[in-house]
Design a protein around this motif. Sequence first.
Motif, PDB file in Angstrom:
ATOM      1  N   ALA A 140      10.343   9.945   3.583  1.00 50.83           N
ATOM      2  CA  ALA A 140      11.356  10.748   2.889  1.00 50.83           C
ATOM      3  C   ALA A 140      11.246  10.590   1.373  1.00 50.83           C
ATOM      4  N   ALA A 141      10.959   9.379   0.901  1.00 51.34           N
ATOM      5  CA  ALA A 141      10.801   9.167  -0.544  1.00 51.34           C
ATOM      6  C   ALA A 141       9.533   9.824  -1.066  1.00 51.34           C
ATOM      7  N   LEU A 142       8.460   9.811  -0.295  1.00 49.65           N
ATOM      8  CA  LEU A 142       7.212  10.449  -0.722  1.00 49.65           C
ATOM      9  C   LEU A 142       7.358  11.964  -0.811  1.00 49.65           C
ATOM     10  N   GLU A 143       8.180  12.535   0.037  1.00 49.25           N
ATOM     11  CA  GLU A 143       8.418  13.975  -0.055  1.00 49.25           C
ATOM     12  C   GLU A 143       9.093  14.335  -1.371  1.00 49.25           C
ATOM     13  N   MET A 144       9.961  13.460  -1.868  1.00 45.30           N
ATOM     14  CA  MET A 144      10.645  13.717  -3.129  1.00 45.30           C
ATOM     15  C   MET A 144       9.756  13.403  -4.331  1.00 45.30           C
ATOM     16  N   LEU A 145       9.085  12.256  -4.291  1.00 44.46           N
ATOM     17  CA  LEU A 145       8.313  11.815  -5.448  1.00 44.46           C
ATOM     18  C   LEU A 145       6.939  12.473  -5.510  1.00 44.46           C
ATOM     19  N   ASN A 146       6.286  12.646  -4.370  1.00 47.24           N
ATOM     20  CA  ASN A 146       4.968  13.273  -4.282  1.00 47.24           C
ATOM     21  C   ASN A 146       3.943  12.557  -5.160  1.00 47.24           C
ATOM     22  N   ASP A 147       4.029  11.223  -5.174  1.00 46.26           N
ATOM     23  CA  ASP A 147       3.092  10.419  -5.953  1.00 46.26           C
ATOM     24  C   ASP A 147       2.921   9.078  -5.220  1.00 46.26           C
ATOM     25  N   PRO A 148       2.011   9.006  -4.233  1.00 47.35           N
ATOM     26  CA  PRO A 148       1.877   7.780  -3.444  1.00 47.35           C
ATOM     27  C   PRO A 148       1.579   6.529  -4.259  1.00 47.35           C
ATOM     28  N   PRO A 149       0.627   6.542  -5.225  1.00 49.45           N
ATOM     29  CA  PRO A 149       0.394   5.308  -5.985  1.00 49.45           C
ATOM     30  C   PRO A 149       1.628   4.826  -6.750  1.00 49.45           C
ATOM     31  N   ALA A 150       2.379   5.770  -7.337  1.00 51.65           N
ATOM     32  CA  ALA A 150       3.577   5.372  -8.077  1.00 51.65           C
ATOM     33  C   ALA A 150       4.628   4.777  -7.141  1.00 51.65           C
ATOM     34  N   TYR A 151       4.772   5.353  -5.955  1.00 51.85           N
ATOM     35  CA  TYR A 151       5.766   4.822  -5.014  1.00 51.85           C
ATOM     36  C   TYR A 151       5.336   3.455  -4.481  1.00 51.85           C
ATOM     37  N   ALA A 152       4.032   3.267  -4.243  1.00 53.08           N
ATOM     38  CA  ALA A 152       3.555   1.951  -3.830  1.00 53.08           C
ATOM     39  C   ALA A 152       3.834   0.910  -4.913  1.00 53.08           C
ATOM     40  N   GLY A 153       3.698   1.298  -6.175  1.00 52.09           N
ATOM     41  CA  GLY A 153       4.025   0.378  -7.251  1.00 52.09           C
ATOM     42  C   GLY A 153       5.509   0.027  -7.290  1.00 52.09           C
ATOM     43  N   ILE A 154       6.366   0.983  -6.933  1.00 48.17           N
ATOM     44  CA  ILE A 154       7.806   0.709  -6.886  1.00 48.17           C
ATOM     45  C   ILE A 154       8.115  -0.332  -5.815  1.00 48.17           C
ATOM     46  N   LEU A 155       7.468  -0.195  -4.661  1.00 48.46           N
ATOM     47  CA  LEU A 155       7.695  -1.175  -3.590  1.00 48.46           C
ATOM     48  C   LEU A 155       7.215  -2.560  -4.003  1.00 48.46           C
ATOM     49  N   LEU A 156       6.078  -2.619  -4.682  1.00 47.11           N
ATOM     50  CA  LEU A 156       5.562  -3.915  -5.114  1.00 47.11           C
ATOM     51  C   LEU A 156       6.438  -4.543  -6.188  1.00 47.11           C
ATOM     52  N   ASP A 157       7.131  -3.730  -6.999  1.00 48.46           N
ATOM     53  CA  ASP A 157       8.044  -4.275  -8.007  1.00 48.46           C
ATOM     54  C   ASP A 157       9.203  -5.026  -7.358  1.00 48.46           C
ATOM     55  N   PHE A 158       9.652  -4.530  -6.195  1.00 49.31           N
ATOM     56  CA  PHE A 158      10.773  -5.174  -5.514  1.00 49.31           C
ATOM     57  C   PHE A 158      10.331  -6.331  -4.619  1.00 49.31           C
ATOM     58  N   ALA A 159       9.048  -6.496  -4.422  1.00 51.89           N
ATOM     59  CA  ALA A 159       8.575  -7.499  -3.462  1.00 51.89           C
ATOM     60  C   ALA A 159       8.883  -8.916  -3.916  1.00 51.89           C
ATOM     61  N   GLY A 160       8.952  -9.157  -5.223  1.00 51.02           N
ATOM     62  CA  GLY A 160       9.191 -10.509  -5.702  1.00 51.02           C
ATOM     63  C   GLY A 160      10.644 -10.833  -5.936  1.00 51.02           C
ATOM     64  N   GLY A 161      11.538 -10.006  -5.359  1.00 49.86           N
ATOM     65  CA  GLY A 161      12.960 -10.239  -5.584  1.00 49.86           C
ATOM     66  C   GLY A 161      13.510 -11.363  -4.742  1.00 49.86           C
ATOM     67  N   PHE A 162      14.815 -11.540  -4.840  1.00 47.93           N
ATOM     68  CA  PHE A 162      15.491 -12.580  -4.078  1.00 47.93           C
ATOM     69  C   PHE A 162      15.590 -12.169  -2.612  1.00 47.93           C
ATOM     70  N   GLU A 163      16.114 -13.065  -1.817  1.00 45.89           N
ATOM     71  CA  GLU A 163      16.285 -12.777  -0.401  1.00 45.89           C
ATOM     72  C   GLU A 163      17.324 -11.672  -0.211  1.00 45.89           C
ATOM     73  N   GLN A 164      17.116 -10.900   0.823  1.00 44.62           N
ATOM     74  CA  GLN A 164      18.025  -9.813   1.125  1.00 44.62           C
ATOM     75  C   GLN A 164      19.312 -10.352   1.730  1.00 44.62           C
ATOM     76  N   PRO A 165      20.367  -9.544   1.803  1.00 47.62           N
ATOM     77  CA  PRO A 165      21.594  -9.999   2.446  1.00 47.62           C
ATOM     78  C   PRO A 165      21.349 -10.345   3.902  1.00 47.62           C
ATOM     79  N   PRO A 166      22.227 -11.153   4.509  1.00 43.80           N
ATOM     80  CA  PRO A 166      22.010 -11.568   5.895  1.00 43.80           C
ATOM     81  C   PRO A 166      21.881 -10.406   6.862  1.00 43.80           C
ATOM     82  N   VAL A 167      22.719  -9.401   6.743  1.00 48.47           N
ATOM     83  CA  VAL A 167      22.681  -8.247   7.635  1.00 48.47           C
ATOM     84  C   VAL A 167      22.668  -7.000   6.765  1.00 48.47           C
ATOM     85  N   ALA A 168      21.489  -6.434   6.539  1.00 47.15           N
ATOM     86  CA  ALA A 168      21.346  -5.231   5.735  1.00 47.15           C
ATOM     87  C   ALA A 168      19.931  -4.709   5.912  1.00 47.15           C
ATOM     88  N   THR A 169      19.722  -3.448   5.511  1.00 44.92           N
ATOM     89  CA  THR A 169      18.408  -2.821   5.573  1.00 44.92           C
ATOM     90  C   THR A 169      17.822  -2.814   4.178  1.00 44.92           C
TER      91      THR A 169
END
Length: 354
Positions: A259-288
Amino acid sequence: MLDLLLESALRSLALGVVVWLGLALLRVRNPRTQMTAWTVVLVASLAMPALMHRLTVTIPAAAPPLRVVESLSSRLAAPRSEPLEMPAVPAAGPLALPSATQRSAMLDPSQPMVPDPADRRGLGWPGFDWRVLLAAVYLVVATFMLLRLLTGLLLSARMARAARPIHEGWAAGVDVRASDDVAMPVTFGSTILLPAEYADWSEAKRLAVLSHERAHVAHGDFYVLLLAAFNRAVFWFNPLAWWQLVRMAELAEIISDDAALEMLNDPPAYAGILLDFAGGFEQPPVATAMARAATLRKRVERILSGTAVPARMGWRKRALVAIALAPVVMFCAGAVSGRDLPSRGGPRGCPEIG
């Protein structure tokens, strides 16, 4: 209770293996189709204890012929003209008959029967029931996992209530809030939580993140994964419950990525967005969470490989997938029982047919 849970887990495991083989043999690659199939398996697994006693197929079995029954009845009812003679057995040896005192004790029910000490060798500890121990172990583990799930749910709900609502134009129509306790976008129910630094994002990044999280809300992924977590807590001894939760979480993220790729239409840029969040803190106990560490690598590889975004599936196509899996669910949850048919020319004087 243990017998019911164990049989339910085995039948659910068989259902999961059949569905997995079917998806593999048919080469189903659409993540929406796979998510629908595993959702059906999840619902069937939770309902398996009730389905086992309701889905019963009765196969009629023909009764023996009346002539055979009458012949056996006449032979059993005929008086015996000669008394039965017992063969002579030696008084000593391994096949010796019991003594007169032992025979009188066997015939007199008032006398207590004293078991032979040799018969106690295979009984283990007297008065100890292994089923009670197994039931206690199951209840302890299941209670711990359910309490952990409930505690995480309450903590995530409190964090969502404490977050600051965002009333900007790009967030119209969605419950979007900013929280200092998250380092990546997460979805709790129908609420989207963004980290506090969302104001520094570019418009493309904000659009991709919002499209991703909106897809989670539209598909109800939070509630589906919560149900899968509950199934894992109840059937914690079933390996399918653990694997299914991980697989469904991965499929939910893949569908939202599309769904995000349909909006952004830029796979490398979206992959970079995911990698930016990869080094964040732990997610909440129950959340997506948007960038789960367990699924991030496969998702980035899929995005960069240039795989075409599959076609959307409406509720009608999802219903067709569920209907197609209904016979498989009935087969794995059903039971077969026999029922005798009335014999030809019954004992009440019914005339024979034919």
